[in-house]
Design an enzyme around this catalytic site. Structure first.
Site, PDB file in Angstrom:
ATOM      1  N   ASN A 318     -22.901 -18.804 -35.965  1.00  0.00           N
ATOM      2  CA  ASN A 318     -24.078 -19.179 -35.449  1.00  0.00           C
ATOM      3  C   ASN A 318     -23.882 -20.713 -35.592  1.00  0.00           C
ATOM      4  O   ASN A 318     -24.417 -21.519 -35.918  1.00  0.00           O
ATOM      5  CB  ASN A 318     -25.312 -18.908 -36.152  1.00  0.00           C
ATOM      6  N   HIS A 349     -36.136 -19.109 -38.377  1.00  0.00           N
ATOM      7  CA  HIS A 349     -35.623 -17.588 -38.199  1.00  0.00           C
ATOM      8  C   HIS A 349     -36.989 -16.866 -38.058  1.00  0.00           C
ATOM      9  O   HIS A 349     -37.101 -15.917 -37.171  1.00  0.00           O
ATOM     10  CB  HIS A 349     -34.882 -16.918 -39.488  1.00  0.00           C
TER      11      HIS A 349
END
Length: 495
Positions: A318, A349
């Site tokens: 990521n 998140h």
């Protein structure tokens, strides 16, 4: 999930059409912005229904905040609003609608839009308020010197290439692509007269797109076949915990978490291929004149699977989110930047308790891994044979540590996460604390600088290619100011 995949495949076809028929040499930036935005909103509406209005509302209010607050403090207000709005949406989705469901939902695109809103707000603040000498090299390169129009802002946040799965890109890179300045070169005459500008034939992304689609196909095949036979939940199965030996349990832990990664490989690589198919993501040429299409790539699979340190894994997983965390938090934190960065990552998140358990564990693991590396590694890098053995051992330790850390991220809830950790007697938590008590975080005297850049055996070639890639990047702009921009970007990458 089917809607998501169908929309991404449609976006891939739309990207080819966009590059062919709405090329910057044929169409004005205004038209390209309008079409990219409308297509993006249409895909969002098709995929998520009226929940897609959240994308427009979040972007619209953030833009209004930027206009009325002013460049001095807008980055703070935009950061708090965008992250707060995202959190409220995640809370309602998780605790009201579908707790524990892995289905694609509207909060996923909102996570990317939140990154874009906050990063652009900081870039405008850096470019229009802070003094140039107060900026780091990377901040100076990314600084935005004028306020974007509402159309440019919506196009950046909601374009069809990145609205569903990203990845994050810098505002300046996106505008350069839309305005068609990505492929223009500049040739300076030796006598110092005016520069002669010419335009290079656009490099074709076809090979890069085909390669990434192949990776997508293999990842999807792996996910549809192998992943289901190796569920992460089996790590907390009562019978498995009671009968399996420790080596078997740790081996299954590793393979089950490795099997969980291909779905991310699929989604991120497909998103990257869509941007490339539209002509976005070109970085430059390598030493052999081969095009590089990884300007906004989100992962490097080979380096992930062969990571020999916690940091190496995080640096290649990521990637754009890691850069976002570094730019908006780590570089600007006044104290404990590592802890603040992990906390921000957990909040971004979502609101599942497992995310916070993972990132709090990640803080311990990162600090312990850093302490071990700084104090021990330099004893094993003199001899190639010893170095190879060290790399193998650290690869095994890293893969187990990563798997151990991210189990709560997959299990989501507190009870199964603590069931797993208690069944392992919190062994790596305790080991990390002991390491931090025994070893100092700073490099010891013997760990001289000549060892700092020694790399794992299997990653040297990739790193050399990455450096060549950075060297070649300065050949892709059309004016002196752009050339300066890329030069400082190169310096920031080196840093």
């Amino acid at each position: 999930q089917v809607n998501f995949v169908v929309c991404q495949l449609f976006a891939l076809l739309a990207a080819v059409w966009f590059r062919t028929y709405l090329h910057s040499s044929k169409t004005s930036p205004f038209i390209r912005h309008v079409v990219a935005t409308l297509l993006g909103l249409y895909l969002a509406l098709f995929c998520f229904g009226w929940y897609a209005l959240h994308f427009v509302i979040q972007s619209g209010i953030s833009y209004y905040i930027m206009i009325i607050i002013g460049v001095e403090n807008m980055h703070k207000y935009c950061f708090v609003f965008a992250l707060g709005y995202l959190t409220v949406c995640q809370i309602t989705r998780v605790y009201i609608f579908d707790y524990g469901q892995y289905s694609a939902d509207f909060s996923g695109p909102m996570m990317i839009i939140t990154q874009k809103i906050t990063s652009l707000a900081f870039e405008i603040h850096d470019g229009m308020f802070r003094k140039n000498e107060d900026l780091t090299p990377s901040q100076r390169c990314l600084a935005v010197r004028r306020m974007p129009s509402l159309l440019e802002y919506l196009s950046y946040n909601c374009n069809f290439m990145g609205i569903l799965a990203g990845p994050l890109c810098s505002y300046k890179d996106y505008i350069t692509f839309i305005e068609g300045r990505s492929y223009q070169l500049q040739q300076s005459e030796a006598n110092g007269k005016e520069d002669t500008k010419y335009e290079q034939t656009d490099p074709s992304p076809n090979i890069a797109v085909a390669q990434k689609l192949l990776i997508c196909g293999l990842s999807l095949l792996f996910h549809m076949t192998i992943t289901k036979t190796l569920p992460v939940e089996y790590n907390i199965d009562d019978n498995f915990r009671a009968t399996a030996s420790w080596p078997v349990r740790f081996f299954y832990l590793y393979v089950s978490l490795m099997a969980a990664r291909p779905k991310y490989y699929f989604a991120w690589t497909l998103a990257d291929a869509i941007n490339n198919a539209a002509g976005f993501g070109f970085r430059g040429y390598d030493k052999n004149g081969v095009t590089r299409w990884d300007l906004i790539s989100n992962l490097r699979i080979q380096q992930i699977e062969f990571s020999t340190s916690f940091k190496m894994f995080l640096d290649n997983w990521n990637i754009q989110t890691a850069l976002w965390l570094k730019r908006v938090c780590y570089e600007r934190a006044t104290f404990s930047p590592t802890i603040q960065t992990f906390i921000l990552s957990a909040i971004w998140h979502g609101v599942y308790p497992g995310y916070y358990l993972t990132f709090l564990t990640g803080v311990l693991m990162t600090l312990a891994a850093r302490a071990i590396r700084n104090n021990i590694r330099h004893y094993f890098v003199e001899s190639p044979a010893v170095k190879l053995c060290y790399d193998i051992v650290t690869w095994m330790a890293t893969q187990v540590a990563i798997s151990y850390t991210v189990v709560p991220f997959v299990l989501l809830s507190v009870k199964p996460s603590f069931t797993f950790y208690s069944s392992c007697y919190f062994c790596l938590h305790i080991a990390s604390i002991l390491v931090l008590l025994v070893f100092p975080l700073k490099r010891t005297q013997k760990g001289s600088k000549k060892h700092e850049n020694v790399q794992p055996v299997w990653s040297k070639k990739l790193e050399e290619e990455s450096l060549l890639q950075k060297n070649s990047y300065s050949t892709t702009n059309n004016s002196f100011s752009q050339k300066q921009e890329i030069t400082c970007r190169y310096q920031a990458l080196k840093q």
